[in-house]
Design a protein around this motif. Structure first.
Motif, PDB file in Angstrom:
ATOM      1  N   GLN A   3      17.471  16.090  20.677  1.00 59.25           N
ATOM      2  CA  GLN A   3      17.252  15.018  19.721  1.00 59.25           C
ATOM      3  C   GLN A   3      15.914  15.226  19.031  1.00 59.25           C
ATOM      4  OE1 GLN A   3      17.645  11.452  22.228  1.00 59.25           O
ATOM      5  NE2 GLN A   3      19.531  10.987  21.128  1.00 59.25           N
ATOM      6  N   LEU A   4      15.859  14.810  17.769  1.00 63.71           N
ATOM      7  CA  LEU A   4      14.602  14.798  17.030  1.00 63.71           C
ATOM      8  C   LEU A   4      14.188  13.341  16.878  1.00 63.71           C
ATOM      9  CD1 LEU A   4      15.626  17.688  16.433  1.00 63.71           C
ATOM     10  CD2 LEU A   4      14.664  17.430  14.134  1.00 63.71           C
ATOM     11  N   VAL A   5      12.974  13.037  17.304  1.00 61.98           N
ATOM     12  CA  VAL A   5      12.496  11.661  17.276  1.00 61.98           C
ATOM     13  C   VAL A   5      11.316  11.571  16.313  1.00 61.98           C
ATOM     14  CG1 VAL A   5      11.573   9.750  18.631  1.00 61.98           C
ATOM     15  CG2 VAL A   5      13.215  11.337  19.659  1.00 61.98           C
ATOM     16  N   GLU A   6      11.492  10.746  15.285  1.00 63.84           N
ATOM     17  CA  GLU A   6      10.466  10.584  14.254  1.00 63.84           C
ATOM     18  C   GLU A   6       9.758   9.247  14.445  1.00 63.84           C
ATOM     19  OE1 GLU A   6      13.656  12.392  11.090  1.00 63.84           O
ATOM     20  OE2 GLU A   6      13.706  10.437  12.067  1.00 63.84           O
ATOM     21  N   SER A   7       8.526   9.202  13.960  1.00 62.58           N
ATOM     22  CA  SER A   7       7.778   7.953  13.954  1.00 62.58           C
ATOM     23  C   SER A   7       6.726   8.018  12.857  1.00 62.58           C
ATOM     24  CB  SER A   7       7.115   7.697  15.310  1.00 62.58           C
ATOM     25  OG  SER A   7       6.218   8.743  15.621  1.00 62.58           O
ATOM     26  N   GLY A   8       6.192   6.852  12.490  1.00 66.69           N
ATOM     27  CA  GLY A   8       5.060   6.827  11.570  1.00 66.69           C
ATOM     28  C   GLY A   8       5.331   6.311  10.179  1.00 66.69           C
ATOM     29  N   GLY A   9       6.560   5.990   9.847  1.00 68.02           N
ATOM     30  CA  GLY A   9       6.839   5.462   8.516  1.00 68.02           C
ATOM     31  C   GLY A   9       6.308   4.046   8.366  1.00 68.02           C
ATOM     32  N   GLY A  10       6.390   3.540   7.150  1.00 70.44           N
ATOM     33  CA  GLY A  10       5.935   2.176   6.919  1.00 70.44           C
ATOM     34  C   GLY A  10       5.747   1.878   5.453  1.00 70.44           C
ATOM     35  N   LEU A  11       5.099   0.741   5.206  1.00 75.99           N
ATOM     36  CA  LEU A  11       4.831   0.270   3.843  1.00 75.99           C
ATOM     37  C   LEU A  11       3.344   0.382   3.562  1.00 75.99           C
ATOM     38  CD1 LEU A  11       5.600  -1.301   1.224  1.00 75.99           C
ATOM     39  CD2 LEU A  11       5.245  -3.406   2.542  1.00 75.99           C
ATOM     40  N   VAL A  12       3.006   1.060   2.472  1.00 77.81           N
ATOM     41  CA  VAL A  12       1.607   1.190   2.065  1.00 77.81           C
ATOM     42  C   VAL A  12       1.503   0.919   0.567  1.00 77.81           C
ATOM     43  CG1 VAL A  12       1.015   2.857   3.851  1.00 77.81           C
ATOM     44  CG2 VAL A  12       1.807   3.679   1.626  1.00 77.81           C
ATOM     45  N   GLU A  13       0.308   0.631   0.123  1.00 72.62           N
ATOM     46  CA  GLU A  13       0.063   0.475  -1.303  1.00 72.62           C
ATOM     47  C   GLU A  13      -0.047   1.849  -1.957  1.00 72.62           C
ATOM     48  OE1 GLU A  13      -2.372  -3.788  -1.230  1.00 72.62           O
ATOM     49  OE2 GLU A  13      -3.396  -1.934  -1.789  1.00 72.62           O
ATOM     50  N   THR A  14       0.203   1.888  -3.237  1.00 71.36           N
ATOM     51  CA  THR A  14       0.006   3.122  -3.985  1.00 71.36           C
ATOM     52  C   THR A  14      -1.406   3.646  -3.741  1.00 71.36           C
ATOM     53  OG1 THR A  14       1.577   2.515  -5.712  1.00 71.36           O
ATOM     54  CG2 THR A  14      -0.107   4.119  -6.297  1.00 71.36           C
ATOM     55  N   GLY A  15      -1.481   4.950  -3.447  1.00 72.69           N
ATOM     56  CA  GLY A  15      -2.765   5.566  -3.145  1.00 72.69           C
ATOM     57  C   GLY A  15      -3.073   5.627  -1.663  1.00 72.69           C
ATOM     58  N   GLY A  16      -2.257   4.974  -0.862  1.00 71.93           N
ATOM     59  CA  GLY A  16      -2.473   4.956   0.577  1.00 71.93           C
ATOM     60  C   GLY A  16      -1.973   6.210   1.267  1.00 71.93           C
ATOM     61  N   SER A  17      -2.109   6.209   2.593  1.00 71.05           N
ATOM     62  CA  SER A  17      -1.750   7.377   3.397  1.00 71.05           C
ATOM     63  C   SER A  17      -0.872   6.969   4.567  1.00 71.05           C
ATOM     64  CB  SER A  17      -3.018   8.059   3.939  1.00 71.05           C
ATOM     65  OG  SER A  17      -3.839   8.517   2.893  1.00 71.05           O
ATOM     66  N   LEU A  18      -0.063   7.915   4.994  1.00 73.59           N
ATOM     67  CA  LEU A  18       0.742   7.768   6.201  1.00 73.59           C
ATOM     68  C   LEU A  18       0.835   9.111   6.893  1.00 73.59           C
ATOM     69  CD1 LEU A  18       3.821   5.595   5.091  1.00 73.59           C
ATOM     70  CD2 LEU A  18       2.054   4.925   6.723  1.00 73.59           C
TER      71      LEU A  18
END
Length: 120
Positions: A3-18
């Motif tokens: 299995q491949l397990v992803e994490s770290g997505g989300g909602l940011v403002e323009t110009g932000g980082s993830l």
């Protein structure tokens, strides 16, 4: 079972980082490549960045803003995304080409996807 397990997505403002993370779980014989793809509504899935042994490749649309890192041999991959734009909004998928056993074919595996939204 692999299995491949992803994490770290989300909602940011323009110009932000993830920073997205992907880990391959389960027993594998060899992982050749790990990559990040994305799919926006109504559009086909596209490659964002790929990590192989010693090389990295990026889509033109993210060059200079995204950095892929990790180690396929250690079954991990990360995607650092900076200066996010609304057009980066999509579901981001981790993909890995691997062999489960020495005799098995090289096969592409996918994670479940993680939503990234850059608000304008």
């Amino acid at each position: 079972q692999v299995q491949l397990v992803e994490s770290g997505g989300g909602l940011v403002e323009t110009g932000g980082s993830l920073r997205l993370s992907c880990v391959v779980s389960g027993s594998t014989f060899r992982v050749d490549t790990m990559a990040w793809y994305r799919q926006a509504p109504g559009k086909p899935r596209e490659l964002v960045g790929m990590l192989t042994d010693g090389s990295k490749n990026y889509a033109e649309s993210v060059k200079g803003r995204c950095t892929i890192s990790g180690d396929p041999a250690k079954t991990t991959a990360y995607l650092q995304m900076n200066s996010l734009k609304p057009e980066d909004t999509a579901i981001y998928y981790c993909g890995a080409t691997l062999k489960v056993t020495r005799a098995s074919p090289l096969t592409m595996y996918w994670g479940q996807g993680t939503q990234v939204t850059a608000s304008s």
